[in-house]
Design an enzyme around this catalytic site. Structure first.
Site, PDB file in Angstrom:
ATOM      1  N   ASP A   1       0.836  -1.209   0.000  1.00 15.06           N
ATOM      2  CA  ASP A   1       0.000   0.000   0.000  1.00 15.06           C
ATOM      3  C   ASP A   1       0.864   1.249   0.000  1.00 15.06           C
ATOM      4  O   ASP A   1       0.537   2.239  -0.655  1.00 15.06           O
ATOM      5  CB  ASP A   1      -0.954   0.013   1.202  1.00 15.06           C
ATOM      6  CG  ASP A   1      -1.681   1.347   1.274  1.00 15.06           C
ATOM      7  OD1 ASP A   1      -2.464   1.629   0.346  1.00 15.06           O
ATOM      8  OD2 ASP A   1      -1.431   2.123   2.207  1.00 15.06           O
TER       9      ASP A   1
ATOM     10  N   ARG B   1      -0.499   6.223  -6.753  1.00 17.96           N
ATOM     11  CA  ARG B   1      -1.854   6.730  -7.043  1.00 17.96           C
ATOM     12  C   ARG B   1      -1.918   8.235  -6.847  1.00 17.96           C
ATOM     13  O   ARG B   1      -2.608   8.949  -7.581  1.00 17.96           O
ATOM     14  CB  ARG B   1      -2.875   6.030  -6.129  1.00 17.96           C
ATOM     15  CG  ARG B   1      -3.130   4.586  -6.509  1.00 17.96           C
ATOM     16  CD  ARG B   1      -3.887   3.848  -5.403  1.00 17.96           C
ATOM     17  NE  ARG B   1      -5.132   4.486  -5.082  1.00 17.96           N
ATOM     18  CZ  ARG B   1      -5.591   4.655  -3.821  1.00 17.96           C
ATOM     19  NH1 ARG B   1      -4.900   4.198  -2.784  1.00 17.96           N
ATOM     20  NH2 ARG B   1      -6.729   5.241  -3.609  1.00 17.96           N
TER      21      ARG B   1
ATOM     22  N   SER C   1      -6.855   0.211   0.405  1.00 12.98           N
ATOM     23  CA  SER C   1      -5.695   0.943   0.925  1.00 12.98           C
ATOM     24  C   SER C   1      -5.862   1.176   2.431  1.00 12.98           C
ATOM     25  O   SER C   1      -4.976   0.860   3.228  1.00 12.98           O
ATOM     26  CB  SER C   1      -5.573   2.283   0.184  1.00 12.98           C
ATOM     27  OG  SER C   1      -4.720   3.162   0.862  1.00 12.98           O
TER      28      SER C   1
ATOM     29  N   LYS D   1      -3.949  -1.234   5.768  1.00  8.75           N
ATOM     30  CA  LYS D   1      -3.119  -0.630   6.832  1.00  8.75           C
ATOM     31  C   LYS D   1      -3.720  -0.900   8.203  1.00  8.75           C
ATOM     32  O   LYS D   1      -3.020  -1.180   9.163  1.00  8.75           O
ATOM     33  CB  LYS D   1      -3.077   0.897   6.669  1.00  8.75           C
ATOM     34  CG  LYS D   1      -2.222   1.380   5.551  1.00  8.75           C
ATOM     35  CD  LYS D   1      -2.055   2.884   5.639  1.00  8.75           C
ATOM     36  CE  LYS D   1      -3.201   3.648   5.030  1.00  8.75           C
ATOM     37  NZ  LYS D   1      -3.160   3.843   3.606  1.00  8.75           N
TER      38      LYS D   1
HETATM   39  N1  URA Z   1      -6.543   7.203   2.693  1.00  4.22           N
HETATM   40  C1  URA Z   1      -5.787   6.097   2.457  1.00  4.22           C
HETATM   41  O1  URA Z   1      -5.080   5.623   3.339  1.00  4.22           O
HETATM   42  N2  URA Z   1      -5.863   5.544   1.243  1.00  4.22           N
HETATM   43  C2  URA Z   1      -6.639   6.025   0.260  1.00  4.22           C
HETATM   44  O2  URA Z   1      -6.651   5.463  -0.814  1.00  4.22           O
HETATM   45  C3  URA Z   1      -7.414   7.173   0.505  1.00  4.22           C
HETATM   46  C4  URA Z   1      -7.352   7.746   1.746  1.00  4.22           C
END
Ligand code: URA
Length: 434
Positions: free
Chosen positions: A161, A168, A183, A187
């Site tokens: 990620d 991204r 994403s 986490k």
């Molecule tokens: N926060 C994140 O951690 N990932 C995303 O893709 C968008 C907001």
């Protein structure tokens, strides 16, 4: 398996199998797949989307791409909180010390700015010396000792990620529901908290512009959390105009500190209370919203939340004096007012444009390598529903470069719309999914 074939499959509307997603994540993390091929895949997913099985496979593959943290050495329920991203969203800086002062154990992993939105890790680095790259051992020890720790994503936690997030950010592939859900949840799952409180933003400054999409994203993330055995709650909140008044890293930290002194903007304070109540309930510190609200209010009134912020800053190597004397935070050299060229009631603020203004000033990243300027940004004086006379200040702009200031001020003026009659104000909290 070849990445080329997977890109073509998704480009043509196919469904990726779990093993294909696992291959792609594993090989990209190991640098065996290039950024340009992964960029093409992200764009294909952006246009074609992913179904629930693909999203779940991507989430788990990214969560398992590195260490799965074990927080069992921390007593009690460990709570994490995450926003899908907004403009002026400094919630974690005020809210985590409030909740920790009420006895909740906060073990939080945060990100950097993404697209036009700011990130908690960048904001926290406004405290001189603040260190966000904690080892798991230090993270656990700090939560045990002072009740709160916030770390950035290290190379060990959900590294897939971390790489994809940065990619991204600069390839216009952020605002896709499955990519956001996977994403965030990868986490959250990797960082090991027992309970997760999500703040899902909707409106012109959010990645989900309409409420229907925001509710769908919230539902997707709550489902992913539940499937992984984590207590997960989502609050859907307004991001149709900046939250509070300050936009920009150090400026937002100042506003968060003001809020902990009981002098914060009404909308920002209300959001902290709503999310905080969910955190206290999820963490077992309060039995219902009424009790949680009273505890959170008390933490501000008796100064314990502000003290907790100072302890938290100090524990992570930052200068706690900056909590009590905000002139120690980074400050811009150019400060100007942006005068309105029209009169009327503010009927709409293009919130994404305001975020881009802060980015243009240097407060966000243009490329993966950009170094951000923590001191720049804007402090709004007028929000939706306020009356503005021609020539009155709409905002104060903070910059370190005349040309950037000129461009951002021009763009900021175009973000405002006016009406003769006062507009209807939208609700701050659109709903809670639990
Ligand atoms: N926060 C994140 O951690 N990932 C995303 O893709 C968008 C907001």
């Amino acid at each position: 398996m070849r990445m080329y074939d997977l890109i073509m499959k998704k480009r043509d509307g196919g469904v990726l199998r779990r093993d294909e997603i696992e291959y792609m994540v594993r090989e990209y993390t190991a640098d065996h797949i290039s950024d340009y091929q992964m960029s093409a895949m992200m764009m294909a997913i952006y246009f074609r989307g992913m179904n629930a099985e693909e999203t779940s496979a991507l989430t788990l593959a990214m969560a398992h791409s590195g260490e799965m943290m074990d927080l069992s050495a921390i007593d009690g329920v460990k709570v994490d909180k995450h926003s899908t991203g907004g403009v002026g969203d400094k919630t974690s800086i005020a809210l985590t010390p409030m909740a920790a002062a009420c006895g909740v154990k906060i073990a939080k992993m945060s990100g950097r700015g993404l697209g036009h939105t700011g990130g908690t890790i960048d904001k926290l680095e406004s405290f001189p010396g603040f260190d966000t790259s904690l080892t798991s051992r230090r993270f656990v020890r700090q939560v045990n000792e002072i009740g709160v720790a916030i770390m950035g994503q290290t190379a060990d936690i959900a590294p897939a990620d971390k790489k994809l997030y940065a990619l991204r950010d600069v390839t216009a592939t952020v605002d896709q529901m499955s990519l956001i859900a996977s994403s965030i949840m990868s986490k959250k799952l990797a960082s090991g908290a027992d309970a997760i409180v999500l703040d899902v933003k909707t409106g012109s400054g959010a990645f989900m512009k309409n409420e229907e999409d925001a509710f769908a994203l919230a539902k997707e993330m709550v489902t992913l959390g539940r499937m992984a055995g984590r207590k997960t709650v989502a609050v859907i909140s307004d991001m149709d105009q900046p939250l509070g008044f300050a936009v920009g890293n150090a400026l937002e930290v100042r506003e968060a500190i003001q809020t902990l002194r009981g002098k914060g903007p009404a909308d920002f304070t209300a959001l902290c209370m709503t999310l905080g109540a969910q955190m206290l309930i999820a963490g077992g510190a309060a039995s219902d919203e009424r009790e949680a609200y009273a505890m959170l209010r008390h933490s501000v009134e008796d100064g314990s939340a502000l003290k907790k912020l100072a302890a938290f800053v100090e524990a992570q190597g930052g200068d706690p004096a900056a909590v009590y004397d905000t002139s120690l935070l980074p400050a811009a050299s150019l400060v100007r007012e942006i005068a309105s060229d029209r009169a009327g009631y503010v009927s709409h603020i293009d919130c994404q444009e305001v975020g881009i203004c802060s980015l243009l000033l240097g407060g966000g990243r243009e490329t993966k390598e950009s170094v951000i300027d923590l001191s720049v940004g804007l402090v709004l004086h007028k929000k939706v529903g306020d009356y503005v006379a021609a020539g009155e200040s709409l905002a104060t702009i903070y910059a370190n470069d005349e040309e950037k200031l000129r461009q951002a001020a021009e763009r900021f003026l175009r973000a405002y719309r006016f009406a003769v009659e006062p507009p209807q104000r939208g609700e701050l909290i659109k709903g809670i999914l639990s």
